[in-house]
Design a protein around this motif. Structure first.
Motif, PDB file in Angstrom:
ATOM      1  N   UNK A   1     -19.567   1.579  -4.124  1.00  0.00           N
ATOM      2  CA  UNK A   1     -18.726   2.740  -3.901  1.00  0.00           C
ATOM      3  C   UNK A   1     -17.875   2.970  -5.143  1.00  0.00           C
ATOM      4  N   UNK A   2     -17.621   4.221  -5.427  1.00  0.00           N
ATOM      5  CA  UNK A   2     -16.950   4.580  -6.666  1.00  0.00           C
ATOM      6  C   UNK A   2     -15.493   4.101  -6.702  1.00  0.00           C
ATOM      7  N   UNK A   3     -14.832   4.133  -5.552  1.00  0.00           N
ATOM      8  CA  UNK A   3     -13.408   3.777  -5.509  1.00  0.00           C
ATOM      9  C   UNK A   3     -13.166   2.648  -4.516  1.00  0.00           C
ATOM     10  N   UNK A   4     -12.262   1.739  -4.875  1.00  0.00           N
ATOM     11  CA  UNK A   4     -11.875   0.672  -3.965  1.00  0.00           C
ATOM     12  C   UNK A   4     -11.273   1.237  -2.688  1.00  0.00           C
ATOM     13  N   UNK A   5     -10.581   2.355  -2.790  1.00  0.00           N
ATOM     14  CA  UNK A   5      -9.979   2.972  -1.607  1.00  0.00           C
ATOM     15  C   UNK A   5     -11.060   3.349  -0.601  1.00  0.00           C
ATOM     16  N   UNK A   6     -12.215   3.792  -1.066  1.00  0.00           N
ATOM     17  CA  UNK A   6     -13.319   4.097  -0.156  1.00  0.00           C
ATOM     18  C   UNK A   6     -13.751   2.841   0.595  1.00  0.00           C
ATOM     19  N   UNK A   7     -13.812   1.722  -0.119  1.00  0.00           N
ATOM     20  CA  UNK A   7     -14.176   0.461   0.528  1.00  0.00           C
ATOM     21  C   UNK A   7     -13.103   0.032   1.523  1.00  0.00           C
ATOM     22  N   UNK A   8     -11.838   0.214   1.163  1.00  0.00           N
ATOM     23  CA  UNK A   8     -10.744  -0.131   2.071  1.00  0.00           C
ATOM     24  C   UNK A   8     -10.835   0.674   3.369  1.00  0.00           C
ATOM     25  N   UNK A   9     -11.157   1.955   3.252  1.00  0.00           N
ATOM     26  CA  UNK A   9     -11.298   2.804   4.439  1.00  0.00           C
ATOM     27  C   UNK A   9     -12.446   2.307   5.312  1.00  0.00           C
TER      28      UNK A   9
ATOM     29  N   UNK B   1      -7.472  -6.875   5.456  1.00  0.00           N
ATOM     30  CA  UNK B   1      -6.700  -6.983   6.695  1.00  0.00           C
ATOM     31  C   UNK B   1      -5.245  -6.581   6.433  1.00  0.00           C
ATOM     32  N   UNK B   2      -4.679  -7.061   5.338  1.00  0.00           N
ATOM     33  CA  UNK B   2      -3.293  -6.704   4.997  1.00  0.00           C
ATOM     34  C   UNK B   2      -3.153  -5.196   4.770  1.00  0.00           C
ATOM     35  N   UNK B   3      -4.124  -4.594   4.118  1.00  0.00           N
ATOM     36  CA  UNK B   3      -4.112  -3.146   3.895  1.00  0.00           C
ATOM     37  C   UNK B   3      -4.200  -2.419   5.238  1.00  0.00           C
ATOM     38  N   UNK B   4      -5.066  -2.909   6.117  1.00  0.00           N
ATOM     39  CA  UNK B   4      -5.240  -2.300   7.435  1.00  0.00           C
ATOM     40  C   UNK B   4      -3.930  -2.327   8.220  1.00  0.00           C
ATOM     41  N   UNK B   5      -3.280  -3.472   8.253  1.00  0.00           N
ATOM     42  CA  UNK B   5      -1.997  -3.597   8.960  1.00  0.00           C
ATOM     43  C   UNK B   5      -0.980  -2.635   8.346  1.00  0.00           C
ATOM     44  N   UNK B   6      -0.882  -2.627   7.037  1.00  0.00           N
ATOM     45  CA  UNK B   6       0.062  -1.753   6.355  1.00  0.00           C
ATOM     46  C   UNK B   6      -0.174  -0.285   6.698  1.00  0.00           C
ATOM     47  N   UNK B   7      -1.414   0.148   6.683  1.00  0.00           N
ATOM     48  CA  UNK B   7      -1.718   1.546   6.990  1.00  0.00           C
ATOM     49  C   UNK B   7      -1.489   1.878   8.454  1.00  0.00           C
ATOM     50  N   UNK B   8      -1.709   0.932   9.335  1.00  0.00           N
ATOM     51  CA  UNK B   8      -1.512   1.184  10.763  1.00  0.00           C
ATOM     52  C   UNK B   8      -0.042   1.359  11.110  1.00  0.00           C
TER      53      UNK B   8
END
Length: 195
Positions: free
Chosen positions: A120-128, A163-170
Protein backbone atom coordinates in the motif's frame (compact mmCIF):
# COMPACT_ATOMS: atom_id res chain seq x y z
CA UNK A 1 -7.34 29.71 4.16
CA UNK A 2 -6.97 29.71 0.37
CA UNK A 3 -7.64 25.98 0.16
CA UNK A 4 -10.78 26.32 2.25
CA UNK A 5 -12.06 29.02 -0.09
CA UNK A 6 -11.31 26.93 -3.17
CA UNK A 7 -12.74 23.57 -1.99
CA UNK A 8 -16.29 23.49 -0.58
CA UNK A 9 -15.68 20.14 1.13
CA UNK A 10 -12.87 21.72 3.19
CA UNK A 11 -15.13 24.66 4.04
CA UNK A 12 -17.74 22.23 5.37
CA UNK A 13 -15.11 20.43 7.41
CA UNK A 14 -13.66 23.62 8.85
CA UNK A 15 -17.07 24.49 10.26
CA UNK A 16 -17.05 21.23 12.24
CA UNK A 17 -14.46 21.20 15.04
CA UNK A 18 -14.13 17.41 15.00
CA UNK A 19 -12.08 17.72 11.81
CA UNK A 20 -9.53 20.23 13.14
CA UNK A 21 -6.66 17.73 13.36
CA UNK A 22 -7.34 16.44 9.84
CA UNK A 23 -7.22 19.89 8.30
CA UNK A 24 -3.70 20.39 9.64
CA UNK A 25 -2.47 17.30 7.76
CA UNK A 26 -1.38 17.78 4.12
CA UNK A 27 -2.01 14.05 3.55
CA UNK A 28 -5.66 14.25 4.59
CA UNK A 29 -6.24 17.57 2.83
CA UNK A 30 -4.93 16.12 -0.45
CA UNK A 31 -6.97 12.95 -0.03
CA UNK A 32 -10.15 14.85 0.82
CA UNK A 33 -9.98 17.31 -2.07
CA UNK A 34 -9.03 14.63 -4.60
CA UNK A 35 -11.26 11.74 -3.50
CA UNK A 36 -14.03 12.90 -1.12
CA UNK A 37 -16.66 15.09 -2.75
CA UNK A 38 -19.08 15.46 0.16
CA UNK A 39 -19.05 14.94 3.90
CA UNK A 40 -22.82 14.69 4.22
CA UNK A 41 -22.64 11.17 5.68
CA UNK A 42 -19.37 11.72 7.53
CA UNK A 43 -19.69 13.14 11.04
CA UNK A 44 -16.30 12.43 12.60
CA UNK A 45 -12.78 11.24 11.91
CA UNK A 46 -13.70 7.57 12.32
CA UNK A 47 -16.43 7.86 9.69
CA UNK A 48 -14.00 9.67 7.39
CA UNK A 49 -11.55 6.78 7.76
CA UNK A 50 -14.39 4.39 6.87
CA UNK A 51 -15.13 6.48 3.76
CA UNK A 52 -11.43 6.39 2.86
CA UNK A 53 -11.51 2.59 3.19
CA UNK A 54 -14.53 2.16 0.95
CA UNK A 55 -14.09 4.92 -1.61
CA UNK A 56 -10.32 5.30 -1.83
CA UNK A 57 -8.52 2.15 -0.69
CA UNK A 58 -11.10 -0.31 -2.05
CA UNK A 59 -11.99 1.98 -4.97
CA UNK A 60 -15.71 1.29 -4.59
CA UNK A 61 -16.77 3.60 -7.44
CA UNK A 62 -14.09 2.34 -9.82
CA UNK A 63 -14.52 -1.41 -9.30
CA UNK A 64 -17.34 -1.70 -11.84
CA UNK A 65 -15.27 0.02 -14.53
CA UNK A 66 -12.66 -2.72 -14.11
CA UNK A 67 -15.21 -5.52 -13.77
CA UNK A 68 -14.01 -6.35 -10.26
CA UNK A 69 -16.11 -7.02 -7.17
CA UNK A 70 -15.52 -4.91 -4.09
CA UNK A 71 -15.08 -8.10 -2.08
CA UNK A 72 -12.18 -9.17 -4.33
CA UNK A 73 -10.53 -5.78 -3.92
CA UNK A 74 -10.99 -5.83 -0.15
CA UNK A 75 -9.54 -9.35 0.11
CA UNK A 76 -6.55 -8.37 -2.03
CA UNK A 77 -5.86 -5.23 0.01
CA UNK A 78 -6.16 -6.99 3.37
CA UNK A 79 -4.01 -9.84 2.06
CA UNK A 80 -1.27 -7.41 1.09
CA UNK A 81 -1.45 -5.54 4.39
CA UNK A 82 -1.50 -8.52 6.76
CA UNK A 83 1.06 -10.64 4.92
CA UNK A 84 3.48 -7.73 4.60
CA UNK A 85 3.01 -6.72 8.26
CA UNK A 86 3.29 -10.25 9.64
CA UNK A 87 6.43 -10.94 7.60
CA UNK A 88 7.90 -7.46 8.26
CA UNK A 89 8.64 -7.30 4.54
CA UNK A 90 9.07 -4.39 2.17
CA UNK A 91 6.33 -5.72 -0.08
CA UNK A 92 4.78 -8.77 -1.65
CA UNK A 93 5.50 -10.24 -5.08
CA UNK A 94 3.36 -8.57 -7.76
CA UNK A 95 1.72 -11.88 -8.63
CA UNK A 96 0.18 -11.99 -5.14
CA UNK A 97 -2.94 -10.27 -6.51
CA UNK A 98 -4.64 -10.47 -9.89
CA UNK A 99 -3.41 -8.26 -12.71
CA UNK A 100 -6.72 -6.38 -13.03
CA UNK A 101 -6.87 -5.58 -9.31
CA UNK A 102 -3.22 -4.55 -9.35
CA UNK A 103 -3.89 -2.26 -12.35
CA UNK A 104 -6.84 -0.65 -10.58
CA UNK A 105 -5.00 -0.12 -7.29
CA UNK A 106 -1.95 1.27 -9.08
CA UNK A 107 -4.02 3.67 -11.19
CA UNK A 108 -5.89 4.92 -8.12
CA UNK A 109 -2.68 5.46 -6.13
CA UNK A 110 -3.54 2.86 -3.51
CA UNK A 111 -0.48 0.65 -4.02
CA UNK A 112 3.02 1.18 -5.29
CA UNK A 113 5.19 -1.27 -7.18
CA UNK A 114 8.96 -1.42 -7.01
CA UNK A 115 11.40 -4.23 -7.82
CA UNK A 116 8.48 -6.60 -8.52
CA UNK A 117 7.06 -5.97 -5.05
CA UNK A 118 3.79 -4.26 -4.14
CA UNK A 119 2.58 -2.59 -0.97
CA UNK A 120 0.00 0.00 0.00
CA UNK A 121 1.24 3.45 -0.87
CA UNK A 122 0.66 4.99 2.57
CA UNK A 123 1.08 3.62 6.08
CA UNK A 124 -2.19 5.33 6.97
CA UNK A 125 -3.96 3.06 4.48
CA UNK A 126 -2.49 0.05 6.27
CA UNK A 127 -3.51 1.48 9.65
CA UNK A 128 -7.10 1.85 8.42
CA UNK A 129 -7.05 -1.78 7.28
CA UNK A 130 -5.89 -2.90 10.72
CA UNK A 131 -8.52 -0.71 12.40
CA UNK A 132 -11.27 -2.44 10.43
CA UNK A 133 -9.86 -5.82 11.45
CA UNK A 134 -9.76 -4.79 15.13
CA UNK A 135 -13.32 -3.43 14.92
CA UNK A 136 -14.54 -6.70 13.45
CA UNK A 137 -12.78 -8.80 16.08
CA UNK A 138 -13.90 -6.55 18.93
CA UNK A 139 -17.55 -6.76 17.86
CA UNK A 140 -17.44 -10.51 17.29
CA UNK A 141 -15.84 -11.24 20.69
CA UNK A 142 -19.04 -10.04 22.46
CA UNK A 143 -17.24 -9.10 25.64
CA UNK A 144 -14.87 -12.07 25.69
CA UNK A 145 -11.74 -9.93 25.68
CA UNK A 146 -9.42 -12.89 26.03
CA UNK A 147 -10.80 -14.11 22.70
CA UNK A 148 -10.32 -10.64 21.19
CA UNK A 149 -6.70 -10.47 22.33
CA UNK A 150 -6.03 -14.03 21.19
CA UNK A 151 -7.43 -13.22 17.74
CA UNK A 152 -5.37 -10.08 17.20
CA UNK A 153 -2.21 -11.52 18.78
CA UNK A 154 -2.36 -14.32 16.22
CA UNK A 155 -0.99 -11.81 13.69
CA UNK A 156 2.21 -11.45 15.71
CA UNK A 157 4.25 -8.46 16.84
CA UNK A 158 2.95 -6.25 14.04
CA UNK A 159 -0.32 -5.64 15.92
CA UNK A 160 0.99 -3.72 18.92
CA UNK A 161 1.52 -0.32 17.26
CA UNK A 162 -1.63 -0.72 15.18
CA UNK A 163 -3.60 -1.58 18.33
CA UNK A 164 -2.41 1.66 19.95
CA UNK A 165 -3.46 3.62 16.85
CA UNK A 166 -6.85 1.88 16.89
CA UNK A 167 -7.45 2.78 20.55
CA UNK A 168 -6.35 6.36 19.94
CA UNK A 169 -8.69 6.78 16.97
CA UNK A 170 -11.62 5.18 18.76
CA UNK A 171 -11.47 7.61 21.65
CA UNK A 172 -11.76 10.64 19.35
CA UNK A 173 -15.55 10.32 19.25
CA UNK A 174 -17.77 10.44 22.32
CA UNK A 175 -19.84 7.34 21.48
CA UNK A 176 -16.77 5.21 20.87
CA UNK A 177 -14.87 6.74 23.77
CA UNK A 178 -17.36 5.53 26.39
CA UNK A 179 -17.61 2.01 24.97
CA UNK A 180 -13.93 1.43 24.25
CA UNK A 181 -12.44 3.08 27.31
CA UNK A 182 -14.65 1.15 29.67
CA UNK A 183 -14.39 -2.22 28.00
CA UNK A 184 -10.75 -2.16 26.99
CA UNK A 185 -9.06 -0.17 29.70
CA UNK A 186 -11.11 -0.66 32.85
CA UNK A 187 -12.24 -4.25 32.39
CA UNK A 188 -10.69 -6.70 34.86
CA UNK A 189 -10.90 -9.33 32.11
CA UNK A 190 -8.42 -7.48 29.91
CA UNK A 191 -4.78 -8.67 30.24
CA UNK A 192 -2.62 -5.94 31.82
CA UNK A 193 -0.23 -5.83 28.86
CA UNK A 194 -3.08 -4.47 26.69
CA UNK A 195 -4.16 -1.65 29.08
Amino acid sequence: ALLVERYPVLREMQANQSYASLLSSPFYINLIVSKIKSIDNINDENQLREAIWSNVICAKDKACEYGISNTDIEESVTGIVFKRACDFSLGLPVHTISDNIRALLLSEGVIIESNNLIRLKYDIFEDICFERYFDEKFISCRGDFAKFIEEIESLGRCVYRRYQIWISNKIFTKDSREKFLYHLIFSPNMPKIWH
